[in-house]
Enzyme design. Structure first.
Site, short mmCIF file in Angstrom:
data_model
loop_
_atom_site.label_atom_id
_atom_site.label_comp_id
_atom_site.label_asym_id
_atom_site.label_seq_id
_atom_site.Cartn_x
_atom_site.Cartn_y
_atom_site.Cartn_z
N GLU A 5 42.65 5.24 37.05
CA GLU A 5 42.12 4.56 38.23
C GLU A 5 40.65 4.19 38.10
O GLU A 5 40.13 3.42 38.90
CB GLU A 5 42.36 5.39 39.48
CG GLU A 5 41.49 6.62 39.59
CD GLU A 5 41.81 7.44 40.83
OE1 GLU A 5 42.98 7.79 41.01
OE2 GLU A 5 40.89 7.73 41.60
N HIS B 37 57.09 15.67 43.73
CA HIS B 37 56.66 15.17 45.04
C HIS B 37 57.72 15.38 46.11
O HIS B 37 57.48 15.10 47.27
CB HIS B 37 56.30 13.68 44.94
CG HIS B 37 55.22 13.44 43.92
ND1 HIS B 37 55.50 13.24 42.58
CD2 HIS B 37 53.89 13.41 44.02
CE1 HIS B 37 54.37 13.08 41.92
NE2 HIS B 37 53.38 13.18 42.77
N TRP C 210 36.16 11.31 41.39
CA TRP C 210 36.46 11.86 42.71
C TRP C 210 35.24 12.50 43.37
O TRP C 210 35.36 13.31 44.28
CB TRP C 210 37.66 12.83 42.61
CG TRP C 210 38.94 12.08 42.36
CD1 TRP C 210 39.12 10.72 42.45
CD2 TRP C 210 40.20 12.61 41.96
NE1 TRP C 210 40.42 10.39 42.13
CE2 TRP C 210 41.11 11.52 41.83
CE3 TRP C 210 40.67 13.90 41.71
CZ2 TRP C 210 42.44 11.68 41.45
CZ3 TRP C 210 42.00 14.07 41.34
CH2 TRP C 210 42.88 12.98 41.21
N GLU D 272 46.41 28.72 39.41
CA GLU D 272 45.36 28.04 40.19
C GLU D 272 45.25 28.47 41.65
O GLU D 272 44.78 27.69 42.49
CB GLU D 272 45.51 26.51 40.10
CG GLU D 272 45.43 25.97 38.68
CD GLU D 272 45.55 24.44 38.59
OE1 GLU D 272 45.21 23.75 39.56
OE2 GLU D 272 45.98 23.96 37.53
N1 GLN Z 1 46.37 21.19 36.95
C1 GLN Z 1 46.49 20.46 38.17
C2 GLN Z 1 47.62 21.04 39.00
O1 GLN Z 1 48.57 21.46 38.46
C3 GLN Z 1 46.76 19.00 37.94
C4 GLN Z 1 46.82 18.22 39.23
C5 GLN Z 1 46.85 16.72 39.07
O2 GLN Z 1 47.03 16.19 38.01
N2 GLN Z 1 46.70 15.99 40.14
O3 GLN Z 1 47.56 21.07 40.21
#
Ligand code: GLN
Ligand code: ZN
Length: 768
Positions: A618, A707, A574, A497
């Site tokens: 959410e 995180h 979003w 990504e």
């Molecule tokens: N595919 C996204 C990533 O890996 C998923 C992000 C998410 O769920 N917030 O960043």
């Protein structure tokens, strides 16, 4: 005369001045006095903007250094002992206390070896704003402890403003908090809490305040009986404190709490007539007319201009009944709107004409007030006519309704949301084709977004890097990601990504029907802001969005490459949605566009496609009675996006949160072949939900928390998976992190994945 007010204004600043100042202060580049100056200037500017727009009563107390709930927590002295070394000589909290509670205590503001963790952050009702959860101990005491509100009232008075302080009501405040340490009912703290509210009201009275706005949005939730009766108790006690009190409710309708709300011994009630227009009639019948009725008809949560004539028609019966006791307002605080549309110099003029941000919304509230008070007043008829023209131009605009999208929607059949065979058959075919080991390892999609990646993307966006050079740069990132994953021995690879700035914006930019602002920032938490894209028309996909990248990545390896998409529900949640069609229809349109992308990926030889639904949970409405309706269309949209493929193509989904109990049936109904979820922070507890209900498909319970930079060791991950094996049959388990790795750096990412792969190997040998 009807009066115009707002429930609150965005504090972040049209140029995100507050964000920039906060981050500079945290880095040590800005002195505290300078930070204070930035805050004071923003407050002054925001009051003036509202006043100039015609607002009569200006909110004070909507400014916060980090979060309005946290400010209130300081005001009430609810400061957990772990932050006490940030208190000053008089045992009072300081700005450092506030930031320690918000961000965790670091060496710069406290003793490093205490390294105290921040308070928990969670979503503010059904918005994308996050507040800091108050922590109550069983022996919690409350004391007026923080002068911010009173200082700001003085500040506003000195500027000659007529103000209405805003505070969070006692019941909502307790509701938002959590009992820590011992088990106890936080409602038991009410009697101890109320005297401080009395003190606050007395102080404000002494400052010459007339009205106070007491926010009690929990009156729009399904409340337990004990909480409903506590409302009566609390407000009967507060009745003896001075000031006229306006109880503000928003985000949903009062429904079964309506009788309670109208009979509270206070002087006024605010209702959200955008979210629940029907309640207006009921409130008109039941609220005594000697009270103030404040009606919120200008939407504080979306970006569209208000249809003024329609709003006026809704207000007319209220005026007939309440006369001078009618106030006009925004539905909720404007905190959830971008600041000023005037800044948008690059928006298409036609589209811009359809929008209103916080400043413009204040103007709309003022026009509604004027139209009630004196329809012949200068400007009123023009404003109404302008609004009418905007609606007409929108209705006639060729860019909203697309016949080809309408035709596809009309042609949807139930089969479109149905995979060809049931899971049990599909998974056999998939296993035969994918040939993965037991406990297959994978990641959630993104790899570290390094400064080099961001620079390349920025340069490309600003025309400083040619399309070819940009593609080369991204290809080299993909090669890097693939090499590492092969070296580490992962089973299902991802391309990483690198080309995505944001999981929604990346797709929105390639879809028709979406628009983007330059400055439409909305605070998410603390200094963090988001700039949601705007859905203005029917959604369609001019061309493939991800196929070239994924195909390139697959070409580099013999292993399975997983395609990566953002799901229809998350795309919708979003973004700023349309108001002229339902959320269901918008989700369907997004789903159709994504369905085509899934099929194009399949066509390109991609055997696994992941459709992320990070925002699925959410989207759940505040009221339980509305859950089924939401879950129905949300599940349908996901299935519509996923169900075009052959049985052999494996569909994954990912959700990164842990409260599944309420939605487990819906999650199963999504019928993804594999779901990856967050579990490591809850020690696999979450799997209980999946076990209790016997979730039928494959699951990848996240084995480590992305995180934090901490690298978990192999034994830890094996231990977690051993718990999972007790609940879910081993052949249905996958091994993966909790979420995407884009916020991490490479060294810790590699180290953690090495251990993760080792854990999978260990589990396989245990199984054998
Ligand atoms: N595919 C996204 C990533 O890996 C998923 C992000 C998410 O769920 N917030 O960043
Ligand atoms: Zn996630």
């Amino acid at each position: 005369m009807a009066l115009a007010h707002t429930l609150g204004f965005p504090r972040i600043g049209a140029d995100r001045e507050l964000k920039k100042a906060l981050e500079a202060y945290w880095k040590g580049d800005l002195a505290q006095a300078e930070l204070q100056t930035v805050g004071r200037e923003l407050r002054a500017r925001h009051w003036q903007l509202q006043k100039d727009a015609g607002i009569d009563l200006l909110p004070v107390g909507d400014f916060a250094w980090y979060d309005q709930v946290l400010s209130h927590t300081l005001a009430l002295g609810v400061i957990p002992p772990r932050f006490h070394d940030t208190l000053n000589d008089q045992d009072r909290p300081t700005l450092d206390t506030l930031f320690a509670m918000a961000r965790g205590a670091t060496a710069s503001c406290c003793n490093a070896d205490h390294g105290q963790h921040a308070q928990e952050l969670t979503k503010w009702f059904d918005t994308n704003y996050h507040y800091l959860v108050p922590e109550f101990s069983i022996d919690q005491t409350f004391a007026l402890n923080w002068e911010q509100l009173f200082d700001e009232v003085d500040e506003a008075h000195a500027l000659g403003h007529r103000v209405k302080p805003v505070i969070i009501g006692p019941l909502t405040y307790l509701w938002l908090g959590k009992a820590k340490g011992a088990e106890f009912d936080r409602l038991d703290l009410l009697e101890r809490l109320l005297p401080v509210y009395g003190e606050i009201l007395n102080r404000l009275k002494a400052q010459g305040v007339e009205w106070v706005q007491i926010d009690e949005p929990i009156l729009t939730l399904d409340l337990p009986l004990a909480w409903r009766s506590a409302f009566e108790r609390a407000y009967h006690i507060l009745q003896y404190s001075p000031l006229k009190k306006l109880v503000a409710t928003y985000f949903s309708g009062l429904q079964d709490n309506l009788g309670l709300a109208v009979s509270l011994p206070v002087d006024g009630l605010h209702i959200d007539a955008v979210r629940d227009p029907e309640q207006l009639g009921q409130v008109l019948d039941r609220l005594p007319t000697y009270k103030i009725l404040s009606v919120g008809l200008v939407n504080g949560r979306n970006v569209w201009r208000c249809e003024l004539e329609q709003a006026l028609a809704q207000l007319q019966p209220a005026q007939e009944r309440f006369g001078d006791n009618l106030w006009v307002s925004t539905s909720c605080s404007l905190l959830h709107s971008p600041v000023d549309l005037e800044r948008e110099d690059r928006l298409d003029p036609e589209l811009k004409n359809w929008l209103a941000f916080a400043v413009q919304k204040c103007g709309e509230v003022a026009v509604l007030r004027d139209a009630l008070n004196d329809p012949q007043a200068p400007g009123v008829q023009q404003a109404l006519a302008a609004s009418r023209e905007v609606q007409a131009s929108r209705a006639a605009s060729g860019r909203i309704h697309k016949p080809e999208v309408q035709a596809r929607l009309a042609a949807i059949t139930p089969q479109d949301s149905q995979r060809r065979s049931p899971f049990a058959e599909r998974i056999e075919r998939q296993r035969a084709q994918l040939k993965l080991p037991a406990f297959p390892t994978t990641s959630i999609g993104s790899f570290p977004q390094t400064p080099a990646i961001r620079l390349a993307r920025q340069a490309h966006k600003h025309g400083k890097l040619s399309a070819n050079d940009y593609q080369d740069a991204m290809h080299s990132e993909i090669r890097h990601a693939v090499e590492i994953q092969e070296r580490l021995g992962l089973d299902v690879l991802v391309h990483g990504e690198a080309e995505r700035n944001d999981m929604v914006e990346y797709f929105a930019e390639q879809l028709d029907g979406y628009a983007f602002t330059r400055f439409g920032w909305v605070q998410s938490y603390g200094s963090r802001c988001v700039k949601p894209a705007i859905i203005y028309g029917d959604i369609s996909r001019p061309g493939a969005m991800t196929v070239d990248w994924i195909r390139y990545a697959q070409g580099l390896t013999d292993k399975v490459m997983k395609g990566m998409l953002t799901g229809p529900v998350t795309m919708l949640m979003w973004s700023f949605p349309r108001e002229d069609v339902s959320r269901r229809v918008q989700a369907q349109q997004l789903a159709l566009a994504l369905r085509d992308e899934v099929l194009d990926l399949e066509e390109a030889g991609i055997r696994i496609v992941q459709i992320d639904e990070a925002a699925f949970r959410e989207g759940l409405p505040l009221r339980r009675a509305q859950w089924q309706e939401y879950l129905g269309w949300a599940v349908e949209a996901f299935r519509l996006s996923a169900s075009g493929v052959r049985d052999e193509t494996q569909i994954h989904t990912h959700m990164c949160y842990s409260e599944f109990n309420d939605v487990i049936l819906a999650i199963a109904a999504m019928d993804a072949d594999v779901i990856t979820i967050e579990t490591s922070r809850s020690d696999m507890e979450l799997l209980d939900a999946f076990e209790a209900f016997e979730y039928p498909n494959d699951i990848g319970p996240g084995v480590y928390d992305i995180h934090s930079p901490r690298v978990p060791d192999t034994a830890e991950m094996v231990a977690l998976m051993s718990k999972a094996v007790q609940r879910i049959p081993a052949e249905r388990l996958w091994i993966n992190p909790d979420c995407g790795l884009k916020t991490r750096a490479w060294p810790e990412t590699e180290a953690a994945l090495v251990n993760m792969v080792a854990a999978a190997r260990q589990l396989r040998s245990q199984l054998a």
